[in-house]
Motif scaffolding. Sequence first.
Motif, PDB file in Angstrom:
ATOM      1  N   VAL A 142      10.850  -1.014 -10.721  1.00 60.30           N
ATOM      2  CA  VAL A 142       9.767  -0.359  -9.987  1.00 60.30           C
ATOM      3  C   VAL A 142      10.390   0.780  -9.196  1.00 60.30           C
ATOM      4  O   VAL A 142      11.358   0.589  -8.460  1.00 60.30           O
ATOM      5  CB  VAL A 142       9.049  -1.349  -9.047  1.00 60.30           C
ATOM      6  CG1 VAL A 142       8.041  -0.623  -8.161  1.00 60.30           C
ATOM      7  CG2 VAL A 142       8.363  -2.447  -9.856  1.00 60.30           C
ATOM      8  N   THR A 143       9.841   1.978  -9.362  1.00 54.03           N
ATOM      9  CA  THR A 143      10.346   3.174  -8.684  1.00 54.03           C
ATOM     10  C   THR A 143       9.224   3.778  -7.840  1.00 54.03           C
ATOM     11  O   THR A 143       8.075   3.320  -7.890  1.00 54.03           O
ATOM     12  CB  THR A 143      10.799   4.228  -9.714  1.00 54.03           C
ATOM     13  OG1 THR A 143       9.653   4.606 -10.493  1.00 54.03           O
ATOM     14  CG2 THR A 143      11.897   3.679 -10.631  1.00 54.03           C
ATOM     15  N   GLU A 168       5.313  -1.300   6.521  1.00 58.81           N
ATOM     16  CA  GLU A 168       5.532  -0.030   5.822  1.00 58.81           C
ATOM     17  C   GLU A 168       6.450  -0.199   4.619  1.00 58.81           C
ATOM     18  O   GLU A 168       7.333   0.627   4.371  1.00 58.81           O
ATOM     19  CB  GLU A 168       6.034   1.046   6.787  1.00 58.81           C
ATOM     20  CG  GLU A 168       5.031   1.360   7.882  1.00 58.81           C
ATOM     21  CD  GLU A 168       5.481   2.465   8.826  1.00 58.81           C
ATOM     22  OE1 GLU A 168       6.626   2.960   8.690  1.00 58.81           O
ATOM     23  OE2 GLU A 168       4.689   2.831   9.701  1.00 58.81           O
ATOM     24  N   ILE A 169       6.225  -1.284   3.878  1.00 58.72           N
ATOM     25  CA  ILE A 169       6.950  -1.527   2.629  1.00 58.72           C
ATOM     26  C   ILE A 169       6.057  -1.051   1.491  1.00 58.72           C
ATOM     27  O   ILE A 169       4.942  -1.549   1.335  1.00 58.72           O
ATOM     28  CB  ILE A 169       7.286  -3.027   2.465  1.00 58.72           C
ATOM     29  CG1 ILE A 169       8.229  -3.476   3.593  1.00 58.72           C
ATOM     30  CG2 ILE A 169       7.897  -3.289   1.076  1.00 58.72           C
ATOM     31  CD1 ILE A 169       8.451  -4.978   3.658  1.00 58.72           C
ATOM     32  N   PRO A 170       6.512  -0.071   0.715  1.00 61.26           N
ATOM     33  CA  PRO A 170       5.682   0.432  -0.386  1.00 61.26           C
ATOM     34  C   PRO A 170       5.413  -0.670  -1.417  1.00 61.26           C
ATOM     35  O   PRO A 170       6.314  -1.452  -1.748  1.00 61.26           O
ATOM     36  CB  PRO A 170       6.520   1.550  -1.010  1.00 61.26           C
ATOM     37  CG  PRO A 170       7.593   1.851  -0.024  1.00 61.26           C
ATOM     38  CD  PRO A 170       7.803   0.614   0.791  1.00 61.26           C
ATOM     39  N   PHE A 171       4.167  -0.735  -1.899  1.00 56.62           N
ATOM     40  CA  PHE A 171       3.794  -1.755  -2.869  1.00 56.62           C
ATOM     41  C   PHE A 171       2.587  -1.280  -3.668  1.00 56.62           C
ATOM     42  O   PHE A 171       1.938  -0.300  -3.316  1.00 56.62           O
ATOM     43  CB  PHE A 171       3.464  -3.083  -2.166  1.00 56.62           C
ATOM     44  CG  PHE A 171       2.160  -3.045  -1.395  1.00 56.62           C
ATOM     45  CD1 PHE A 171       0.969  -3.457  -1.992  1.00 56.62           C
ATOM     46  CD2 PHE A 171       2.121  -2.595  -0.087  1.00 56.62           C
ATOM     47  CE1 PHE A 171      -0.230  -3.413  -1.289  1.00 56.62           C
ATOM     48  CE2 PHE A 171       0.924  -2.543   0.626  1.00 56.62           C
ATOM     49  CZ  PHE A 171      -0.255  -2.957   0.018  1.00 56.62           C
ATOM     50  N   ILE A 195     -10.090  -4.806   1.806  1.00 55.60           N
ATOM     51  CA  ILE A 195      -8.874  -4.195   2.353  1.00 55.60           C
ATOM     52  C   ILE A 195      -8.396  -3.130   1.361  1.00 55.60           C
ATOM     53  O   ILE A 195      -8.246  -3.397   0.169  1.00 55.60           O
ATOM     54  CB  ILE A 195      -7.776  -5.243   2.656  1.00 55.60           C
ATOM     55  CG1 ILE A 195      -6.543  -4.584   3.283  1.00 55.60           C
ATOM     56  CG2 ILE A 195      -7.401  -6.032   1.446  1.00 55.60           C
ATOM     57  CD1 ILE A 195      -5.546  -5.581   3.847  1.00 55.60           C
ATOM     58  N   TYR A 196      -8.209  -1.902   1.859  1.00 53.39           N
ATOM     59  CA  TYR A 196      -7.741  -0.813   0.994  1.00 53.39           C
ATOM     60  C   TYR A 196      -6.259  -0.975   0.717  1.00 53.39           C
ATOM     61  O   TYR A 196      -5.476  -1.240   1.632  1.00 53.39           O
ATOM     62  CB  TYR A 196      -8.001   0.551   1.642  1.00 53.39           C
ATOM     63  CG  TYR A 196      -9.393   1.039   1.375  1.00 53.39           C
ATOM     64  CD1 TYR A 196      -9.696   1.748   0.207  1.00 53.39           C
ATOM     65  CD2 TYR A 196     -10.421   0.778   2.268  1.00 53.39           C
ATOM     66  CE1 TYR A 196     -10.978   2.172  -0.063  1.00 53.39           C
ATOM     67  CE2 TYR A 196     -11.708   1.205   2.017  1.00 53.39           C
ATOM     68  CZ  TYR A 196     -11.976   1.904   0.841  1.00 53.39           C
ATOM     69  OH  TYR A 196     -13.250   2.317   0.576  1.00 53.39           O
ATOM     70  N   MET A 197      -5.912  -0.817  -0.563  1.00 48.97           N
ATOM     71  CA  MET A 197      -4.504  -0.936  -0.942  1.00 48.97           C
ATOM     72  C   MET A 197      -4.268  -0.161  -2.229  1.00 48.97           C
ATOM     73  O   MET A 197      -5.215   0.097  -2.985  1.00 48.97           O
ATOM     74  CB  MET A 197      -4.112  -2.402  -1.113  1.00 48.97           C
ATOM     75  CG  MET A 197      -4.797  -3.117  -2.257  1.00 48.97           C
ATOM     76  SD  MET A 197      -4.351  -4.866  -2.353  1.00 48.97           S
ATOM     77  CE  MET A 197      -5.367  -5.537  -1.041  1.00 48.97           C
ATOM     78  N   PRO A 198      -3.008   0.204  -2.492  1.00 50.20           N
ATOM     79  CA  PRO A 198      -2.683   0.844  -3.768  1.00 50.20           C
ATOM     80  C   PRO A 198      -2.744  -0.191  -4.892  1.00 50.20           C
ATOM     81  O   PRO A 198      -2.164  -1.272  -4.782  1.00 50.20           O
ATOM     82  CB  PRO A 198      -1.268   1.379  -3.562  1.00 50.20           C
ATOM     83  CG  PRO A 198      -0.720   0.653  -2.388  1.00 50.20           C
ATOM     84  CD  PRO A 198      -1.864   0.113  -1.592  1.00 50.20           C
ATOM     85  N   ALA A 207       3.480   5.417  -7.381  1.00 48.44           N
ATOM     86  CA  ALA A 207       2.556   6.559  -7.270  1.00 48.44           C
ATOM     87  C   ALA A 207       1.471   6.493  -8.349  1.00 48.44           C
ATOM     88  O   ALA A 207       0.432   7.136  -8.217  1.00 48.44           O
ATOM     89  CB  ALA A 207       3.330   7.871  -7.380  1.00 48.44           C
ATOM     90  N   ASP A 208       1.701   5.704  -9.405  1.00 48.72           N
ATOM     91  CA  ASP A 208       0.737   5.579 -10.504  1.00 48.72           C
ATOM     92  C   ASP A 208      -0.306   4.528 -10.125  1.00 48.72           C
ATOM     93  O   ASP A 208      -0.458   3.492 -10.764  1.00 48.72           O
ATOM     94  CB  ASP A 208       1.463   5.188 -11.797  1.00 48.72           C
ATOM     95  CG  ASP A 208       0.575   5.268 -13.030  1.00 48.72           C
ATOM     96  OD1 ASP A 208      -0.601   5.660 -12.903  1.00 48.72           O
ATOM     97  OD2 ASP A 208       1.066   4.921 -14.120  1.00 48.72           O
TER      98      ASP A 208
END
Length: 191
Positions: free
Chosen positions: A99-100, A24-27, A115-118, A105-106
Amino acid sequence: MPHRVDEGLAGTMKRVAASLKTAEIPFALGGSFAVYAHGGHSSDHDVDFLIREQDKERALQELAKVGFQTEEPPEDWLVKVYEDNRMVDLIYRPVETPVTDETLADTERISVEAIYMPVLSATQLMIHKLLSYSQHHCDFAQGLPVARSLREQIDWARVRRETAKSPYAEAFLVLLDRLDVVSLEPDEGKA
């Protein structure tokens, strides 16, 4: 002919993404693999992920747990992990900008190699590419294929606004206009 990615590097990218998701580390996926994810032309010699600086130690710990070698190089804007000879950059300050949550979010959620990823938006990718140009590194040949292949997905007005202070970015945008890749509309805000 469609661009194919290095399968070993793609596997490493998937394992890093899965580990970051599990922890659960945002990336966000960035760099050439993000260009590829958007359907653009890219070269793949490493994988770039964007993370927040406050998450770098935990990211290194989590990735070490699953077998990655970790490195904290002298550069103060990224850390690295390796699987065999395949390198992954975990970047927390691209182009001198932290990085914020807003950066992360962008993104768009895209299936990359199943594999789904941002994935960083095409617009943000182009902004980062243009802001990376300097008197020491200004290889427009790397940016042209990206601009051509992603041009319909990029908010060029935003790119122009967010890179306005860079003479290298301005020169690249003029080149794109002259090559009929994109048309630069006059900026109504200028006198």
